[in-house]
Design an enzyme around this catalytic site. Structure first.
Site, PDB file in Angstrom:
ATOM      1  N   SER A  14      10.004  -3.004   4.761  1.00 20.94           N
ATOM      2  CA  SER A  14       9.017  -2.932   3.925  1.00 20.94           C
ATOM      3  C   SER A  14       9.159  -1.228   3.885  1.00 20.94           C
ATOM      4  O   SER A  14       8.489  -0.558   4.847  1.00 20.94           O
ATOM      5  CB  SER A  14       8.069  -3.447   3.315  1.00 20.94           C
ATOM      6  OG  SER A  14       6.678  -3.179   4.496  1.00 20.94           O
ATOM      7  N   ASP A  15       8.388  -0.687   2.323  1.00 17.81           N
ATOM      8  CA  ASP A  15       7.957   0.205   2.605  1.00 17.81           C
ATOM      9  C   ASP A  15       6.240   0.163   2.506  1.00 17.81           C
ATOM     10  O   ASP A  15       6.151  -0.845   2.286  1.00 17.81           O
ATOM     11  CB  ASP A  15       7.966   1.248   0.983  1.00 17.81           C
ATOM     12  CG  ASP A  15       8.277   2.541   0.842  1.00 17.81           C
ATOM     13  OD1 ASP A  15       7.611   3.309   1.853  1.00 17.81           O
ATOM     14  OD2 ASP A  15       8.945   3.283  -0.242  1.00 17.81           O
TER      15      ASP A  15
END
Ligand code: BGC
Length: 768
Positions: free
Chosen positions: A293-294
């Site tokens: 994920s960011d």
């Protein structure tokens, strides 16, 4: 074709060990097809064996990644307890080894950590920012640059970069346009693949290389209003034809990981978007690596008004297809997935599927055999002077000459007795390098002023004045962070004096180099702008200097197109130098004094003013096409400089554009040839660009689309025939009419030339 028979598990084990040994004892050994399959099998078997020994908590630990700005005892304990699979943001080999020891020697199953960092355009040696490298239109330069970055990063113990950013950006208000390859999917795809090859080498786990990460999947560049993190509403047609292709290209180049994006994509957060991360990425594209994920994007699912709470966020990101959560502090996966597993909201099989590619990556990297980095060799590798030469060359190849009236450039180092170098960026080491640089020594950056001083003749005086100050206003909490990093603002009195001094120096000189643009932190993440004007009083300074009547060269340092509409009329020479990196001043001086000839081309359309954006060459045409250049009553619709534009000290002529078969059957490739001649007395590079337009079909197609390019160097008066291959992929597009990929039977226009307004034209037909 050789297939591997798997008679029983004992044989599998022997096979796995022998292949692993062959591979890990001799990692530079070039593998044939069979060996690649054997290696893959060995990796799979090993990961499977490991999975069998892991507890659920240990598995969830592998899905958790944390920042380590200041690693302490708590982090080490979490690592020993098997709660962390990956750490990001460390650049010190000693600290990396310390944490790795906690994992390898302290945790129950001795699973090594994966160390990640944003190695975006160099590590110790800073290369030009990605938008600049795209302007080289030279994938081999880009590949080399990222190979150097990989070597330096790997030397300190980093295994994984969060790059390349392959987001298409058509709105330069968005600050992150600097991190990508610009507006075009074809150029973007070429740059994506080149970067993946550079970072990763020939195969995942190649020595001196690191794993790449295609980010931010997908549509992040289409943020509303160019405001970072804002929602993106992107039609299927645009996603498939424009935003996806560079990701697909990274995947085809075997990219090891993907990063999910922050924003809502058509109403569903990208990080919770199962269609995107699973249906497209896994089912349709068969991606075998893992998705991270960011930073804190899993937590953000609550902020979006999508997840009910942190537990819901973790479960929904997990189900969407996020394997690893990147968390700034505490991990939502770590806190919530154990209960979700107990309650059956995620299954044991799903957990194994999520962990497996992470373990496989660690195995491929050889981390189980070689978890530690050699702290003594790190310094030698990252200080390699050859890397600086590569960085300088890349900066020279990236520069774009936008204007050169009356041949102001190149300057002979002996012609002028007095050169004035003026501007807030002329002697600022910090501003040579662009955003996302963490491991370099800013003191090493060569400024434009020092580059010019070094190369000016012995009888030439070089005078300098800053003229004006520019600084970015930071919203809190960044304000506190930036305090002390910016020089104290001048008083009104001092500002007047500095401005006047600059104009006076200009008056007393024979030629003026104005170094203007944006400071390095004015573009990048969280650095969107509602204006493209030169910040501060730079425009006024430029006008005052030009009013002295001295020959003036504008050197721009920036990561986005700026409003230089006035300059494009009144300043005879304009050089777009971007943020060139460690070797900035040497590269720029080489170009200014003609030791190097600029040949870069714009990777985006340069608007006349911000009101035109988004403005891109590859639009479709509709009502009243003759009036298309008058879509605004107060402004032309055309850009200031078209996509693909860039001058040289040489001049080129294109002729004889030929399609090998004027009638192409669907699915068949065809060869295009065009002659390019250097019509000048100096050598130079030209980028041969090929554009097509499909005249009719199932959907309306853009007026022009780039479908081939090739940068060539030609000696004075040399002529060459350039061959380009037009494949069925380039004639196929995703049609929103049929909701499928389609190759229409149609007539096509084709142009070849040095930018997207090329006039050399021919036609061909695609037939059944
Ligand atoms: C950025 C990513 C980056 C990550 C880690 C995020 O804020 O959006 O591009 O990789 O931070 O630094």
């Amino acid at each position: 074709m050789t297939t591997i028979r798997i008679p029983d598990s004992k044989h599998v084990l022997i096979l796995a060990i022998s292949v692993a040994l062959a591979l890990f004892l001799n990692p530079s050994f070039t593998l044939g097809q069979t060996s690649v399959r054997q290696r893959d099998k060995a990796v799979e078997v090993r990961a499977e064996n490991l999975l069998k020994q892991m507890t659920a908590d240990e598995k969830i630990g592998q899905l958790s990644q944390t920042f380590a700005f200041a690693p302490g005892a708590t982090l080490e304990k979490r690592i020993r307890d098997g709660q962390i699979g990956s750490v990001l943001f460390l650049t010190d080999p000693a600290q990396i080894n310390k944490l790795q020891r906690a994992a390898v020697e302290g945790s129950r199953l001795h699973i090594p950590l994966l160390f990640g960092l944003d190695v975006i355009h160099g590590f110790r040696t800073v290369f030009p920012v990605p938008i600049a490298m795209a302007a080289s239109w030279d994938p081999s330069t880009v590949e080399k640059a990222q190979a150097v970055a990989a070597e330096e990063a790997r030397a300190v113990g980093i295994h994984w970069t969060f790059a390349p950013m392959v987001d298409i950006a058509r709105d330069p208000r968005w600050g992150r346009i600097v991190e990508g390859a610009g507006e075009d999917p074809y150029l973007g795809s070429a740059m994506a693949a080149a970067q993946v090859r550079g970072f990763q080498g020939e195969y995942l786990g190649a020595p001196n290389h690191i794993i790449a990460c295609a980010k931010h999947f997908a549509g992040y560049g289409a943020a509303e209003g160019g405001r970072d993190y804002e929602a993106a509403s992107v039609s299927d047609e645009q996603l498939q034809n424009v935003y996806f292709p560079p990701f697909r290209s990274a995947l085809d180049a075997n990219v090891g990981t993907f990063m999910s994006a922050y924003m809502d994509l058509n109403g569903v957060p990208a990080t919770g978007n199962r269609w995107l991360l699973h249906d497209v990425l896994r089912d349709q594209w068969h991606f075998k690596g893992f998705v991270v994920s960011d930073a804190d994007a899993v937590k953000d699912l609550k902020t979006h008004g999508f997840a009910m709470d942190a537990a819901d966020a973790a479960v929904r990101a997990f189900h969407a297809g996020v394997n690893m959560e990147m968390a700034v502090g505490s991990s939502d996966y770590e806190a919530n997935l154990p209960l979700a597993l107990k309650e059956g909201r995620i299954t044991a099989k799903q957990l194994d599927d999520a962990v497996r590619p992470i373990l496989e990556t660690k195995i491929r990297l050889g981390l189980f055999e070689h978890p530690y980095v050699d702290e003594t060799t790190a310094k030698q590798i990252i200080g390699n002077p050859d890397h600086r030469i590569e960085a300088r060359k890349a900066a020279e190849l990236s520069a774009v000459l936008l204007r050169n009236e009356g041949g102001v450039l190149p300057m002979k180092s002996t012609t002028y007795k007095k050169i004035a170098v003026i501007g807030p960026l002329a002697d600022s080491k910090w501003d040579m390098q662009g955003s996302w640089t963490f491991a370099n020594d800013v003191k090493e950056n060569v400024t434009v002023l020092s580059g010019i001083r070094d190369q000016a003749g012995p009888d030439t005086e070089v005078e300098y004045a800053q003229g004006v100050q520019i600084s970015r206003k930071y919203p809190s909490p960044f304000a506190a962070l930036m305090q002390g990093k910016q020089p104290a603002p001048w008083s009104e009195e001092q500002a007047k004096t500095e401005f006047a001094t600059a104009v006076q120096i200009a008056k007393e000189s024979d030629v003026v180099l104005m170094v203007l643009g944006e400071s390095q932190d004015m573009s990048g993440e969280g650095a969107s702008r509602s204006s493209l004007d030169l910040p501060g009083q730079q425009q006024q300074l430029l006008e005052a200097v030009v009013a002295t009547g001295k020959a003036t060269v504008l050197i721009l340092l920036n990561g986005r197109p700026l409003n230089i509409t006035w300059a494009a009329k009144h300043v005879p020479a304009i050089l777009e130098a971007w943020y060139p990196g460690t070797q900035a001043g040497n590269a720029i001086a080489n170009i200014v004094f003609g030791k190097s000839i600029p040949g870069g081309k714009l990777p985006f359309t340069w608007p006349r003013n911000v009101g035109q954006v988004p403005l891109f060459y590859s639009h479709t045409l509709s009502h009243s096409p003759k009036g298309q250049d008058r879509r605004y009553w107060n402004e032309e619709s055309t850009p200031l400089f078209p996509f693909g534009f860039g001058l040289s000290y040489a001049t080129f002529q294109f002729s004889n554009l030929q399609v090998s078969k004027p009638q192409i059957h669907k699915g068949v490739n065809t060869e295009i040839t065009v002659d390019v001649e250097n019509t000048s007395d100096v050598p130079g590079d030209e980028v041969v660009q090929l554009y097509i337009h499909q005249q009719y079909g199932s959907s309306s197609r853009p007026v022009r689309e780039l479908k081939g390019f090739h940068r060539i160097s030609l000696r004075a008066h040399e002529k060459e025939t350039v061959k380009l291959l037009l494949t069925k992929e380039e004639l196929t597009y995703w049609s929103s009419a049929t909701k499928s990929w389609i190759q229409d039977a149609s007539m096509f226009d084709m142009w070849a030339g040095g930018d997207s307004t090329a006039t050399l034209h021919t036609t061909f037909a695609v037939v059944q």
